[in-house]
Design an enzyme around this catalytic site. Structure first.
Site, PDB file in Angstrom:
ATOM      1  N   GLY A  43     -12.243 -29.650  33.511  1.00 10.96           N
ATOM      2  CA  GLY A  43     -12.190 -29.017  34.440  1.00 10.96           C
ATOM      3  C   GLY A  43     -12.236 -27.840  34.293  1.00 10.96           C
ATOM      4  O   GLY A  43     -11.377 -26.989  33.744  1.00 10.96           O
ATOM      5  N   ASN A  47      -9.435 -25.380  33.775  1.00 14.87           N
ATOM      6  CA  ASN A  47      -9.647 -24.149  33.053  1.00 14.87           C
ATOM      7  C   ASN A  47      -9.065 -23.026  32.758  1.00 14.87           C
ATOM      8  O   ASN A  47      -8.069 -22.945  32.078  1.00 14.87           O
ATOM      9  CB  ASN A  47     -10.603 -24.634  31.714  1.00 14.87           C
ATOM     10  N   GLU A 144     -19.162 -26.500  39.652  1.00 14.42           N
ATOM     11  CA  GLU A 144     -18.465 -28.145  39.519  1.00 14.42           C
ATOM     12  C   GLU A 144     -18.536 -29.207  40.278  1.00 14.42           C
ATOM     13  O   GLU A 144     -17.920 -30.381  40.565  1.00 14.42           O
ATOM     14  CB  GLU A 144     -17.931 -28.685  38.143  1.00 14.42           C
ATOM     15  N   ARG A 230     -22.434 -13.432  19.628  1.00  9.60           N
ATOM     16  CA  ARG A 230     -22.984 -11.819  19.032  1.00  9.60           C
ATOM     17  C   ARG A 230     -22.331 -10.655  20.741  1.00  9.60           C
ATOM     18  O   ARG A 230     -22.976 -10.165  20.020  1.00  9.60           O
ATOM     19  CB  ARG A 230     -24.482 -11.799  19.692  1.00  9.60           C
ATOM     20  N   ALA A 261     -13.386 -24.115  25.388  1.00  7.26           N
ATOM     21  CA  ALA A 261     -12.881 -23.525  26.593  1.00  7.26           C
ATOM     22  C   ALA A 261     -12.984 -21.967  26.501  1.00  7.26           C
ATOM     23  O   ALA A 261     -12.304 -21.091  27.311  1.00  7.26           O
ATOM     24  CB  ALA A 261     -11.398 -23.897  26.647  1.00  7.26           C
ATOM     25  N   ALA A 262     -14.341 -21.290  25.707  1.00  2.76           N
ATOM     26  CA  ALA A 262     -14.540 -19.269  25.462  1.00  2.76           C
ATOM     27  C   ALA A 262     -15.423 -19.109  26.667  1.00  2.76           C
ATOM     28  O   ALA A 262     -14.583 -18.128  27.543  1.00  2.76           O
ATOM     29  CB  ALA A 262     -15.778 -19.730  23.979  1.00  2.76           C
ATOM     30  N   GLY A 263     -15.770 -19.345  27.984  1.00  2.00           N
ATOM     31  CA  GLY A 263     -16.016 -19.328  28.609  1.00  2.00           C
ATOM     32  C   GLY A 263     -15.573 -19.686  29.592  1.00  2.00           C
ATOM     33  O   GLY A 263     -15.064 -17.865  30.877  1.00  2.00           O
ATOM     34  N   ASP A 264     -14.373 -20.076  30.297  1.00  2.00           N
ATOM     35  CA  ASP A 264     -13.710 -19.869  31.708  1.00  2.00           C
ATOM     36  C   ASP A 264     -12.420 -19.185  30.750  1.00  2.00           C
ATOM     37  O   ASP A 264     -11.982 -18.548  31.618  1.00  2.00           O
ATOM     38  CB  ASP A 264     -12.545 -21.594  31.295  1.00  2.00           C
ATOM     39  N   ALA A 294      -9.218 -18.060  22.029  1.00  2.00           N
ATOM     40  CA  ALA A 294      -9.995 -19.365  22.801  1.00  2.00           C
ATOM     41  C   ALA A 294     -10.385 -20.415  21.738  1.00  2.00           C
ATOM     42  O   ALA A 294     -10.670 -21.931  21.682  1.00  2.00           O
ATOM     43  CB  ALA A 294     -10.404 -19.324  23.833  1.00  2.00           C
ATOM     44  N   ARG A 297      -9.029 -22.216  18.636  1.00  2.00           N
ATOM     45  CA  ARG A 297      -8.123 -24.474  18.243  1.00  2.00           C
ATOM     46  C   ARG A 297      -8.992 -24.740  19.301  1.00  2.00           C
ATOM     47  O   ARG A 297      -9.727 -25.178  19.619  1.00  2.00           O
ATOM     48  CB  ARG A 297      -6.827 -23.974  18.945  1.00  2.00           C
ATOM     49  N   GLY A 299      -9.394 -27.890  21.928  1.00  2.00           N
ATOM     50  CA  GLY A 299      -9.340 -28.591  23.606  1.00  2.00           C
ATOM     51  C   GLY A 299      -9.614 -27.314  24.374  1.00  2.00           C
ATOM     52  O   GLY A 299     -10.201 -26.873  23.952  1.00  2.00           O
TER      53      GLY A 299
END
Length: 319
Positions: A43, A47, A144, A230, A261-264, A294, A297, A299
């Site tokens: 979520g 996150n 969300e 980029r 999870a990169a954006g969070d 992030a 790894r 998850g």
């Protein structure tokens, strides 16, 4: 009673993620064997709250879970990393949100979300969550939850003088409510979200900044556009004295295996750096480091880096 210390308020979803790793995304009618799977907290609200907490910043999460076993799992994980969940409310009529995530060998993901309790409350529920804003240094929001509720909470935060950071993900089918552009001090879309919002698919700094101009015209003060591998483009109409209004941060060099999870984590790093007084350019770089780590790894919530890991990556990239 002593006052609460300043914190980042995160208002958003709490889900349990069911993750499947596959060789490739299935085609219509195709059945694939999963070569690895996991269940964990997700979520975008949870996150981002966990990612903020792991960076050592006080954080409070507001939203809903159901009253079920998935809620127990979610709350236990949040408590482990010291996310304040006083305003994470229990919904006796709707279940805890669930996400079904498929990840291919390139680390790309496809996600289906059953919002459950997250999506069951409209703008009339604003007074139930708004206490999380008291003494907040910044509020982080995503999409969300019901868009009308997000508008109401953003309006209240702006009325209290609290900066609003909006992650417009997922972009509602009807588009982002017009009011949110003006209520958001900072908006942080990725490439696909930018295209949904502006009609421009950003592929480089120039196209990203053209899209940022559209968001500025709709009322948003700062647009930060995440371009994945980029890098990140940013633009603000309110630069500090001596600070560039526009810029670009190249991507960090890491071995990515999972981009869920990169954006969070980017948003958490950005928010944490801003409330600690960093310049916009420095905060974007800090966020980019968090997002890059992030991806190394698997998850969602469990992929968030801690402050020491981020500091090490920032120092390495300076060398």
């Amino acid at each position: 009673m002593s006052a609460r210390p300043a914190h980042i308020a995160v208002i958003g979803s709490t889900n349990i993620d069911f993750v499947a790793h596959v060789s490739h995304f299935p085609r219509p009618g195709e059945t694939l064997h999963v070569h690895d799977s996991a269940t964990g907290l997700g979520g975008k609200g949870a996150n981002q709250a966990i990612a903020v907490a792991r960076l050592g910043q006080a954080v409070e999460l507001a939203g809903w879970t159901g009253r079920d076993m998935l809620a127990d799992m979610a709350r236990a994980t949040l408590h482990e990393v010291r996310v304040n969940t006083h305003w994470l409310l229990s919904d006796g009529l709707n279940g805890t949100g669930r996400a079904f995530i498929t990840i291919n060998q390139a680390g790309e993901n496809q996600i289906l979300v059953d919002g459950g309790a997250n999506m069951a409350h409209g703008d009339t529920a604003c007074p139930l969550l708004s206490p999380v804003l008291a003494q907040a240094a910044m509020v982080m929001m995503q999409m969300e939850m019901d868009p009308a509720l997000m508008v109401a909470l953003a309006r209240q935060a702006r009325g209290m003088g609290i900066p609003v950071m909006l992650d417009p993900a997922p972009v509602p089918a009807a588009g982002l409510p017009d009011a949110l552009y003006a209520l958001a001090d900072i908006i942080t879309p990725n490439e696909n979200e930018t295209r949904a919002l502006t009609g421009i698919l950003p592929t480089d700094q120039a196209t990203a900044l053209r899209a940022a101009d559209i968001m500025h015209a709709r009322g948003t003060g700062t647009a930060i556009i995440k371009l994945g591998s980029r890098g990140v483009a940013y633009s603000t109409i309110h630069p500090r004295e001596g600070e560039d209004a526009r810029g670009f941060v190249p991507a960090f060099h890491v071995r990515s295996i999972d981009t869920v999870a990169a954006g969070d984590c980017f948003n958490a790093g950005l928010a944490t750096a801003l409330v600690r007084g960093q310049t916009l350019a420095g905060a974007v770089r800090h966020g980019a480091a968090c997002g890059a780590l992030a991806t190394t790894r698997a998850g969602a919530a469990q992929a968030a880096p801690d402050a020491a890991e981020v500091a090490a990556l920032l120092a390495r990239e300076k060398e």
